[in-house]
Design a protein around this motif. Structure first.
Motif, short mmCIF file in Angstrom:
data_model
loop_
_atom_site.label_atom_id
_atom_site.label_comp_id
_atom_site.label_asym_id
_atom_site.label_seq_id
_atom_site.Cartn_x
_atom_site.Cartn_y
_atom_site.Cartn_z
N HIS A 1 0.00 10.06 -11.51
CA HIS A 1 0.50 8.70 -11.64
C HIS A 1 -0.17 7.99 -10.14
O HIS A 1 -0.68 6.99 -10.19
CB HIS A 1 1.71 8.32 -11.74
N VAL A 2 -0.39 8.84 -9.03
CA VAL A 2 -0.85 8.35 -7.72
C VAL A 2 -2.59 8.20 -7.88
O VAL A 2 -3.12 7.20 -7.82
CB VAL A 2 -0.60 9.07 -6.75
N ALA B 1 -3.55 5.53 -10.12
CA ALA B 1 -3.19 4.19 -9.47
C ALA B 1 -4.62 3.64 -8.74
O ALA B 1 -5.30 2.68 -8.58
CB ALA B 1 -2.10 4.20 -8.67
N LEU C 1 -6.31 8.12 -2.56
CA LEU C 1 -5.43 8.35 -3.69
C LEU C 1 -5.83 9.08 -4.67
O LEU C 1 -5.26 9.94 -5.46
CB LEU C 1 -4.85 7.08 -4.11
N TRP D 1 0.87 -1.15 0.20
CA TRP D 1 -0.17 0.03 -0.08
C TRP D 1 1.05 1.45 0.06
O TRP D 1 0.55 2.37 -0.65
CB TRP D 1 -0.99 -0.03 1.13
N LEU E 1 1.78 2.80 -3.29
CA LEU E 1 0.98 3.15 -4.26
C LEU E 1 1.16 4.90 -4.30
O LEU E 1 0.73 5.57 -5.37
CB LEU E 1 -0.61 2.90 -3.66
N ARG E 2 1.99 5.37 -3.37
CA ARG E 2 2.05 6.67 -3.43
C ARG E 2 3.48 6.97 -3.69
O ARG E 2 4.17 8.11 -3.59
CB ARG E 2 1.97 7.39 -2.06
N ASP E 3 4.41 6.23 -4.43
CA ASP E 3 5.65 6.08 -4.81
C ASP E 3 5.83 7.29 -5.59
O ASP E 3 4.93 7.83 -6.50
CB ASP E 3 6.21 4.76 -5.55
N THR F 1 4.08 2.58 -9.15
CA THR F 1 2.70 2.35 -8.89
C THR F 1 1.95 1.37 -9.96
O THR F 1 1.10 0.75 -9.43
CB THR F 1 2.07 3.79 -8.91
N ARG F 2 2.42 1.24 -10.98
CA ARG F 2 1.75 0.58 -12.22
C ARG F 2 2.28 -0.88 -11.87
O ARG F 2 1.18 -1.56 -11.75
CB ARG F 2 2.56 0.89 -13.48
N VAL G 1 2.80 -2.17 -8.53
CA VAL G 1 1.97 -2.37 -7.74
C VAL G 1 0.14 -2.75 -7.78
O VAL G 1 -0.19 -3.49 -7.26
CB VAL G 1 2.13 -1.17 -6.54
N VAL G 2 -0.05 -1.93 -8.72
CA VAL G 2 -1.65 -1.98 -9.08
C VAL G 2 -1.74 -3.42 -9.84
O VAL G 2 -2.86 -4.19 -9.43
CB VAL G 2 -2.14 -0.88 -10.21
#
Length: 530
Positions: free
Chosen positions: A436-437, A440, A428, A395, A398-400, A406-407, A409-410
């Motif tokens: 990009h956040v 996601a 988010l 989680w 997702l704010r990377d 983030t892609r 992680v999704v």
């Protein structure tokens, strides 16, 4: 070439057309003569502010009225122009000839008599009238100027059979006599290949290249056009004409990927000692590194295989891993040692995910905080491969700062969507977050269930972010067209009330038809029933 070579019927037509030129009330409408520098800069697309259409109009005026120096500059510039420019000018000239009806008639007579210079023949070869093009082709066959050859090449793909046949006969004669470099003809051939009649020239040129010695191929090996260089290198490698050192140089330095790969394969086949190929192991091209590594590991060079284990490309890593296994080594052990370094290369983390097992998960998780974005991407991907994803530990990513992270992680979380906290995902989407956040969060929210998906899309349908707004509008249409009819459970009471408000707010954007369908599928009453 005498007049009778044109044929009686064509010659009669040319003279009959020319006979009415002096009495014709038609006038030519051509632009003013340009400066010689304008012609040199405009030909071939060197000056991007000059379009093919503009250049073609001026070219007609230069060919008709230009002084000898200007005409010579124009024809020389055309002789060095790129094929793509020639194709555009050819098309534009056919349209521009409508503005020179009087000169068209006069030119027909000149073609019949045979006293026409190269520049005028070149523009005549791009005339809208097929019989003038045919006559120009016949006259151009006597000239060796590169501009003449370019027009002959164009006409080998002409839509009129008579023109096409004349041009092909002329090109065949030129090829048989070997009157000059094939570079321009080859470039034109590959540019024309996609046209209806364009395959003939490309196949003819390829056949000639296969029989050329290295000296004949040299100009093509250095050509500006990549397709020309590819064909030349293909012929040279097939014929075994290039030394290993030259193949290695091309594999390392040429700016075209297919050429680098082709030469790497050629070097591998030609090398008598795999040690000759070691320079290719540091190529910037993965396919080149892979070819060289395959060759050196095939003779048991485990050192090269071990050195290539952290490679950034999976193909190279796979070859290195296979080489170690053939030597009785376990590549996972090497990766484990490398992964304990501070910090390991991203390829090490990827390789551990490819060769390790679930017991390596702890070592991989450590590098979810890798200082490089690529390292964090590979850590997430490795955990997916090992089958040990824990949603909670991903989680925060997702704010990377990196959209690539983030892609990834999704992609990892989408298969465990039920474990995600909706409030975290909603957070988010807040406007202050990086694009990009937000995207996601959007992707994960629209994967949960049909009504959450619709709710999310409706809230973003007028979002300031172009990507989110366009995605939301498109996804609503996709849902209506493909999935809505199979959504058998309606929204809950609170969700239905929220959807009611969102649909009405979106009415000006969606239109009446989509609003009506949305209300129907959501089980909401039509506005008239309220």
């Amino acid at each position: 070439m005498d007049a009778m070579s044109l044929g009686t019927v064509l010659l009669r037509w040319l003279r009959a057309t020319s006979a009415g030129s002096s009495e014709s009330p038609e006038r030519d409408y051509l632009p003013e003569l340009p400066a010689i520098e304008w012609v040199r800069a405009g030909a071939g697309g060197g000056d991007r502010s000059v379009s093919p259409a503009e250049f073609s109009a001026v070219l007609l005026r230069v060919a008709r009225d230009g002084e000898p120096g200007l005409r010579a500059a124009a024809v020389d510039a055309l002789g060095s122009a790129e094929a793509r420019w020639w194709l555009a000018v050819d098309e534009a000239l056919r349209e521009r000839w409508w503005s020179a009806p009087r000169w068209s008639r006069s030119l027909a007579g000149d073609l019949a008599d045979g006293e026409v210079e190269v520049l005028r023949l070149a523009v005549a070869g791009c005339h809208r009238e097929g019989r003038i093009r045919e006559a120009a082709v016949v006259r151009l066959a006597d000239h060796t100027h590169p501009a003449a050859l370019a027009v002959l090449a164009l006409r080998t793909a002409d839509w009129v059979a008579e023109v096409r046949q004349r041009a092909r006969a002329a090109v065949d004669g030129w090829l048989s006599s070997s009157r000059g470099s094939l570079t321009q003809l080859t470039e034109m051939a590959f540019a024309l290949r996609g046209r209806g009649q364009g395959a003939w020239l490309a196949e003819r040129v390829e056949g000639v290249l296969r029989d050329l010695p290295l000296g004949g191929l040299e100009p093509l090996l250095a050509a500006r056009d990549r397709r020309t260089r590819r064909a030349a290198y293909q012929a040279a490698t097939t014929g075994g004409l290039l030394s290993v050192s030259r193949l290695i140089t091309a594999a390392m330095k040429d700016d075209d990927l297919p050429i680098r790969s082709l030469c790497a394969r050629g070097a591998v086949q030609a090398a008598t000692d795999p040690a000759q190929l070691r320079g290719l192991l540091v190529s910037r091209t993965a396919l080149v590194r892979a070819e060289a590594l395959q060759a050196v590991t095939a003779v048991g060079d485990l050192g090269a295989a071990e050195a290539a284990l952290p490679d950034r490309h999976p193909l190279v890593r796979a070859i290195a891993q296979a080489g170690l296994r053939r030597g009785g080594e376990d590549p996972a052990e090497f990766y484990r040692l490398l992964a304990r370094r501070e910090p390991p290369a991203p390829g090490v983390i990827a390789g551990l995910g490819e060769t390790g097992d679930v017991e390596d998960a702890g070592l991989v998780r450590r590098w979810l905080a890798h200082p490089r974005a690529r390292g964090r991407v590979e850590a997430v991907r490795a955990l997916r491969r090992l089958g040990v994803i824990r949603s909670a530990e991903l989680w925060p990513l997702l704010r990377d700062d990196s959209g690539a992270v983030t892609r990834q992680v999704v992609a990892a979380l989408r298969h465990d969507i039920g474990a995600l906290d909706p409030e975290v995902l909603e957070a988010l989407l807040r406007p202050g977050n990086a694009p990009h956040v937000r995207f996601a969060g959007y992707r994960l929210l629209t994967l949960t269930n049909a009504w959450q998906r619709l709710d999310t899309n409706l809230r973003l349908i007028d979002d300031p972010d172009d990507r989110l707004r366009a995605g939301a509008q498109a996804d609503i249409s996709v849902w209506l067209n493909r999935q809505a009819a199979t959504t058998y459970h309606g929204p809950s009471g609170d969700r239905a009330a929220e959807l009611d408000k969102l649909i009405e707010r979106a009415r000006p954007i969606l239109g009446e038809d989509e609003v009506r369908l949305l209300r129907f599928h959501a089980g909401l009453p039509h506005q008239a029933e309220l």
